[in-house]
Design an enzyme around this catalytic site. Structure first.
Site, PDB file in Angstrom:
ATOM      1  N   HIS A   1      28.672  -0.805 -24.292  1.00  0.00           N
ATOM      2  CA  HIS A   1      29.330  -0.744 -22.906  1.00  0.00           C
ATOM      3  C   HIS A   1      28.303  -1.145 -22.089  1.00  0.00           C
ATOM      4  O   HIS A   1      26.924  -0.414 -22.255  1.00  0.00           O
ATOM      5  CB  HIS A   1      29.875   0.335 -22.717  1.00  0.00           C
ATOM      6  CG  HIS A   1      30.875   0.075 -21.268  1.00  0.00           C
ATOM      7  ND1 HIS A   1      30.448   0.647 -20.450  1.00  0.00           N
ATOM      8  CD2 HIS A   1      32.196   0.188 -21.490  1.00  0.00           C
ATOM      9  CE1 HIS A   1      31.433   0.363 -19.291  1.00  0.00           C
ATOM     10  NE2 HIS A   1      32.528  -0.080 -19.911  1.00  0.00           N
TER      11      HIS A   1
ATOM     12  N   ASP B   1      37.797  -0.618 -25.807  1.00  0.00           N
ATOM     13  CA  ASP B   1      38.587  -1.871 -25.932  1.00  0.00           C
ATOM     14  C   ASP B   1      38.721  -2.149 -27.448  1.00  0.00           C
ATOM     15  O   ASP B   1      39.749  -2.682 -27.713  1.00  0.00           O
ATOM     16  CB  ASP B   1      37.644  -2.932 -25.319  1.00  0.00           C
ATOM     17  CG  ASP B   1      37.445  -2.814 -24.008  1.00  0.00           C
ATOM     18  OD1 ASP B   1      38.416  -2.731 -23.109  1.00  0.00           O
ATOM     19  OD2 ASP B   1      36.424  -2.886 -23.546  1.00  0.00           O
TER      20      ASP B   1
END
Length: 432
Positions: free
Chosen positions: A308, A366
């Protein structure tokens, strides 16, 4: 925000600027550079604003190095495991968790606004059946200001609150109808006897011809998905909402701008990219070769859904989403879906591979949300739409905070110009 008492002194060409150091509740101190242009005649340069605080906010705090995400001070893990989405929505908007009476009144207000103006139904007929649901969502949300005039006076607190409640209430209806339209199915109206997540699932999957019972495990999973995506500090779409809002644009236009920014595959489209990656891998046997390509910087192959931009540790939302993922797969008895089996196998390999562990490339929110949504029967084209439904409460909370900030001013970033210097116009017959 307070001055820490510390200052930084910067000198350039015989000029000196004294820049105060500001302290927040949490996080690193911030150097106030607002006087640097006036005192030194220079601007700061920070492409992507990765090292620049663009605003003061009391809503969300992230410490990427430690894997911390707080909403109004509450850890995301506690909220996702113990609260409902409507509690979190109230918290983001108002700063405190609601008591029972406050929560009931908040939910009742949302339910008052879940219906859409009947003429909005006609909007959907103007789109092609194969239109991306995000295109439908963006266009319809932007047009809400044409129907709800009394809520767009941003100088009035009651108007701001009314628009906020309308957006939170109507986004699930618009999103579900966008899905129904692309499927050629009849629109399903909101049900006020259901929770926020249950109502959304009902509008997505129910049919007017028969009763629909919401699976409580799937409803809880959807509620968690909404909570985990509700706000994430000053990301690209939130910054877009704030920048649009700084011009005095109405809240519906600002949220439409946020939806447009979220549509990008590097932002809200990441979970859709995860399933595309899995489809390209094809089978478990191809995973080792795929992993080798990811490790080769020259291959151009990326491992989607891992790592991330902010978190240099495990994404705190991913731990909750991981558990939710296995709950959903267990409830649905999913055992023979090749894509889901592939995802689970890839997760096992990647979280133990020294290359990824060393670089803190753990599965992020995600990765798991894509698996959950696919298992629930939600098409990939709707993934980012769901993200927008959840993030609307964060966007509108950030928008309200900005509008109500006395020092708020129109956003106007500077640039480092590298084009041609001033030159004179050359007539056609003198150009080479």
């Amino acid at each position: 925000m307070t001055e820490s008492g510390k200052v930084a002194t910067v000198s350039l060409d015989g000029k000196t600027a004294t820049l105060p150091v500001l302290s927040g509740t949490l996080g690193p101190e911030v150097l106030d550079v607002r006087r640097i242009a006036a005192d030194l005649g220079v601007f700061t340069f920070d492409p992507g604003y990765g090292e620049t605080a663009s605003c003061e906010s009391r809503i969300t705090f992230i410490d990427g190095g430690k894997g911390v995400l707080l909403h109004r001070g509450y850890p995301i893990s506690q909220l996702a495991e113990q609260a409902t989405f409507t509690e979190v929505a109230y918290l983001l908007l108002n700063g405190e968790l609601p008591n029972r009476a406050q929560h009931d009144a908040f939910v009742a207000t949302i339910q008052t606004h879940t219906l859409l103006h009947e003429q909005i139904r006609n909007f959907f007929n103007g789109f092609r059946r194969d239109a991306h649901p995000m295109a439908i969502l963006c266009g319809t949300v932007g047009a809400l200001s044409a129907f709800y005039h009394e809520g767009i006076d941003i100088s009035n607190e009651a108007s701001r609150t009314l628009s906020a409640m309308r957006l939170i209430a109507k986004l699930p209806t618009i999103a579900a109808w966008a899905y129904k339209y692309t499927q050629g199915e009849a629109f399903v109206y909101p049900r006020n006897d259901l929770t926020y997540a249950e109502n959304f699932l009902s509008m997505m999957f129910a049919h007017p011809s028969e009763p629909y019972k919401v699976n409580p495990v799937l409803a809880r999973a959807m509620d968690r998905i909404l909570i985990l995506h509700a706000d994430h500090e000053q990301n690209a779409s939130t910054s877009t909402v704030r920048l649009a809002g700084s011009t005095g644009a109405n809240p519906f236009a600002c949220i439409a701008a946020g939806i447009a920014a979220l549509w990008g595959p590097a932002h809200g489209g990441a979970n859709e990219a995860v399933l595309k990656m899995l489809a390209e891998i094809g089978s478990k046997e191809n995973i080792p070769d795929f992993i080798d390509k990811v490790k080769d910087r020259n291959s151009g192959v990326r491992l989607m859904g891992f790592g991330h931009r902010v978190y240099k540790n495990f994404d705190p939302r991913a731990k909750i989403m991981q558990a939710t993922c296995h709950e959903v797969l267990g409830e649905l008895g999913v055992k023979d879906d090749p894509l889901l089996d592939l995802a689970i196998e890839l997760e096992k390999i990647a979280i133990h591979d020294e290359y990824f562990v060393k670089r803190s490339l753990y599965p992020n929110v995600d990765f798991y949300s894509g698996i959950i949504l696919k298992a629930m029967g939600i098409p990939t084209s709707m993934f980012t739409v769901l993200f927008a439904v959840a993030r609307t409460v964060g966007w509108i909370s950030q928008w309200k905070e900005m509008i109500e900030e006395p020092a708020q001013r129109i956003g106007r970033p500077r640039q480092l110009y590298t084009g041609s210097a001033q030159r004179d116009f050359v007539p056609f017959d003198q150009r080479g």
